[in-house]
Design an enzyme around this catalytic site. Structure first.
Site, PDB file in Angstrom:
ATOM      1  N   LYS A 182     -17.799  23.668 -37.046  1.00  0.00           N
ATOM      2  CA  LYS A 182     -17.274  25.017 -37.701  1.00  0.00           C
ATOM      3  C   LYS A 182     -18.283  25.787 -37.750  1.00  0.00           C
ATOM      4  CE  LYS A 182     -16.698  26.648 -42.175  1.00  0.00           C
ATOM      5  NZ  LYS A 182     -16.643  28.339 -41.632  1.00  0.00           N
ATOM      6  N   GLY A 234     -26.681  24.727 -45.151  1.00  0.00           N
ATOM      7  CA  GLY A 234     -26.174  26.042 -45.819  1.00  0.00           C
ATOM      8  C   GLY A 234     -26.554  25.933 -47.237  1.00  0.00           C
ATOM      9  N   SER A 235     -25.971  26.413 -48.180  1.00  0.00           N
ATOM     10  CA  SER A 235     -26.283  26.548 -49.439  1.00  0.00           C
ATOM     11  C   SER A 235     -26.278  25.314 -50.491  1.00  0.00           C
ATOM     12  CB  SER A 235     -25.386  27.781 -50.423  1.00  0.00           C
ATOM     13  OG  SER A 235     -24.136  27.430 -50.621  1.00  0.00           O
ATOM     14  N   GLU A 237     -25.472  24.978 -53.371  1.00  0.00           N
ATOM     15  CA  GLU A 237     -24.172  25.173 -54.194  1.00  0.00           C
ATOM     16  C   GLU A 237     -23.016  24.251 -53.303  1.00  0.00           C
ATOM     17  OE1 GLU A 237     -21.360  28.615 -55.947  1.00  0.00           O
ATOM     18  OE2 GLU A 237     -23.230  29.172 -55.116  1.00  0.00           O
ATOM     19  N   GLY A 239     -23.460  22.571 -50.672  1.00  0.00           N
ATOM     20  CA  GLY A 239     -24.056  21.250 -50.202  1.00  0.00           C
ATOM     21  C   GLY A 239     -23.627  20.326 -51.589  1.00  0.00           C
ATOM     22  N   GLU A 256     -28.686  19.760 -45.090  1.00  0.00           N
ATOM     23  CA  GLU A 256     -30.083  20.570 -44.984  1.00  0.00           C
ATOM     24  C   GLU A 256     -29.446  21.861 -45.809  1.00  0.00           C
ATOM     25  OE1 GLU A 256     -32.080  23.387 -44.183  1.00  0.00           O
ATOM     26  OE2 GLU A 256     -31.379  23.258 -42.109  1.00  0.00           O
ATOM     27  N   CYS A 290     -34.130  29.001 -44.007  1.00  0.00           N
ATOM     28  CA  CYS A 290     -34.052  28.180 -45.265  1.00  0.00           C
ATOM     29  C   CYS A 290     -35.476  27.472 -45.698  1.00  0.00           C
ATOM     30  CB  CYS A 290     -33.097  26.690 -44.878  1.00  0.00           C
ATOM     31  SG  CYS A 290     -31.602  26.959 -44.371  1.00  0.00           S
ATOM     32  N   GLU A 387     -33.559  31.156 -54.378  1.00  0.00           N
ATOM     33  CA  GLU A 387     -33.712  31.552 -52.778  1.00  0.00           C
ATOM     34  C   GLU A 387     -33.020  32.888 -52.681  1.00  0.00           C
ATOM     35  OE1 GLU A 387     -33.097  29.044 -48.551  1.00  0.00           O
ATOM     36  OE2 GLU A 387     -31.358  29.127 -50.071  1.00  0.00           O
TER      37      GLU A 387
END
Length: 476
Positions: A182, A234-235, A237, A239, A256, A290, A387
């Site tokens: 996705k 991704g973020s 949160e 994750g 990651e 990132c 971040e």
């Protein structure tokens, strides 16, 4: 002396964006059950295409197609045969590189120079590299005959849409797994172009399935009972939510996530080179990276000189049309992300840090943010801890190497770090002590398919790239 650059736009004619796109399931494009959404060009807010949204039933279909392909075709296929498909995909990516680069810049907002010279060549390189492993998995160090896991559910972010796809799909296929991927809802177009490349490469139907949608679609995919392996970039949160959802299910998971990398400049560093590395570290891809070097740690004795040089260099950065070959900094990917960058930058000022941007005219339409540097930053400031994911640099100083290590490690993240010094011994001393998955020395943001990438702490776990990246897709 100042030069005026004439516009040097890359032609959009190499790309044929269709008015609407379906889901790619079992080798064919089909309608989605969810409400379709629009993908827009962040540089001018124009609608590019309408994109199908996968609902739970579509996710079921995609996972079933991947399972059937895994059991009947891809899993039993010898590695040397799988390799041929991966090589073929790599070559088609190279043949269509110009089209893919332009499409990426239109959909994502990144400068064409970066899509053309960094993203797309690395995409092809990842497929070439993993193709080479497909028939040598017994020599990768994971036992004499490692087996694939089955169906991989993969969710990728909007900052490097095509490159993250390659990082996920290439090792999964090389190891004998099939994939349901996705892409991010703001940048689905290159993933859908990749679906077309899979057809062109005559990849067996169901081996790669691409389903578009937002968070709900991603949740349905990672929580699906038919998925054996979840990979997410991704973020932090999101994750965390995924880790909680996958806990106890027996699914293998790699994450990651975010970063707040320290770029450490010592007093003996080659300053002109360091300035280029700092600029590349935080302003590459508008800071949507990132592993961006978003915290600059400078030794006190050279801080003033370095900042003068940095500001002089920042004044030459060109912000504007992503398709202009002279552009250094393109558009912010979405209005939502721009709002987040603005908010945290305002917080930085409220906290007492000094904000500076070079004078630059931002386009009237689209999502834009001038390259920004904060000085007088304390470790307790939010801009030094959170971040920002934008072209915003926080500068701190240090006196001793031990203090540099302490400040660099004073973060919940641990994805990357940079060291600038003439002394090889100091590079090794620092690298040993920095809690970061990737440590660059006298360079920054250099990537290679043979080199593993990943983080510690809240930056996630598992590695992508290199021999280590295969482990995530093997039953070891």
């Amino acid at each position: 002396m100042d030069f005026e650059y004439a516009p040097a736009p890359e032609s959009r004619a190499v790309v044929d964006i269709r008015p609407s796109y379906g889901l790619f399931i079992d080798g064919a494009f089909t309608d989605g059950g969810g409400a379709p959404f629009k993908s827009i060009d962040p540089s001018n807010e124009e609608t590019l295409a309408e994109v199908a949204c996968a609902d739970a039933a579509d996710v079921d279909r995609a996972v079933a197609a991947a399972r059937a392909a895994y059991e009947k075709v891809w899993g039993p296929m010898p590695g040397r045969e799988r390799a041929k498909y991966l090589y073929r995909i790599a070559r088609i990516v190279q043949e269509r590189s110009r089209e893919l680069a332009v499409l990426e810049s239109i959909d994502n907002g990144k400068p064409i120079r970066e899509s053309r010279d960094v993203d797309v060549p690395l995409v092809a390189a990842h497929f070439f590299y993993n193709a080479g492993w497909a028939d040598k998995l017994g020599h990768a160090g994971f036992g004499p005959d490692p087996k694939p896991l089955g169906v991989a559910g993969q969710v990728i972010p909007w900052n490097f849409p095509l490159l993250m796809l390659a990082w996920k799909i290439a090792p999964a296929l090389a190891c004998g797994n099939t994939v349901v991927l996705k892409p991010a809802e703001t940048t689905p177009l290159t993933a859908l172009a990749f679906a077309d490349i899979c057809r062109q490469a005559e990849l067996p139907p169901g081996v790669v399935n691409i389903i578009t949608g937002a968070g709900e679609t991603g949740r349905a995919l990672v929580s699906h009972g038919g998925v054996d392996k979840v990979a997410f970039t991704g973020s932090t949160e999101v994750g965390r939510q995924i880790a909680r959802g996958v806990a106890g299910t027996g699914k293998k998971l790699t994450l990651e996530l975010g970063g707040k990398a320290a770029n450490v400049v010592f007093d003996d560093a080659p300053l002109a080179q360091a300035v280029e590395g700092i600029v590349n570290g935080i302003f590459f891809n508008q800071g949507h990276v990132c592993c961006a070097g978003s915290r600059l740690l400078v030794q006190e004795s050279v801080a003033e000189e370095l900042l003068d040089r940095l500001k002089t260099r920042m004044a030459t950065l060109r912000v504007g049309d992503p398709l202009d070959k002279n552009t250094d900094i393109g558009a912010i990917n979405s209005g939502e992300q721009l709002e987040k960058i603005r908010l945290l930058s305002e917080v930085g000022e409220q906290e007492g840090a000094d904000r500076w941007s070079p004078p630059c005219e931002l386009p009237q339409r689209g999502f834009w943010f001038a390259p920004t540097v904060f000085t007088g930053v304390a470790q307790s400031h939010r801009i030094a801890r959170e971040e920002i994911f934008g072209p915003v640099l926080s500068v701190l100083t240090f006196r001793t190497p031990a203090e540099a290590v302490e400040k660099a490690n004073n973060t919940p993240y641990g994805l990357s770090a940079g060291i600038w010094t003439e002394k090889g011994s100091r590079i090794l001393w620092m690298a040993e002590r920095l809690r970061a998955g990737v440590v660059w020395a006298n360079t920054f943001n250099k990537f290679d398919p043979a080199s593993p990438f990943g983080g510690y702490k809240e930056s996630g776990f598992g590695r992508e790239g290199g021999r280590h990246g295969l482990e995530a897709y093997l039953n070891v």
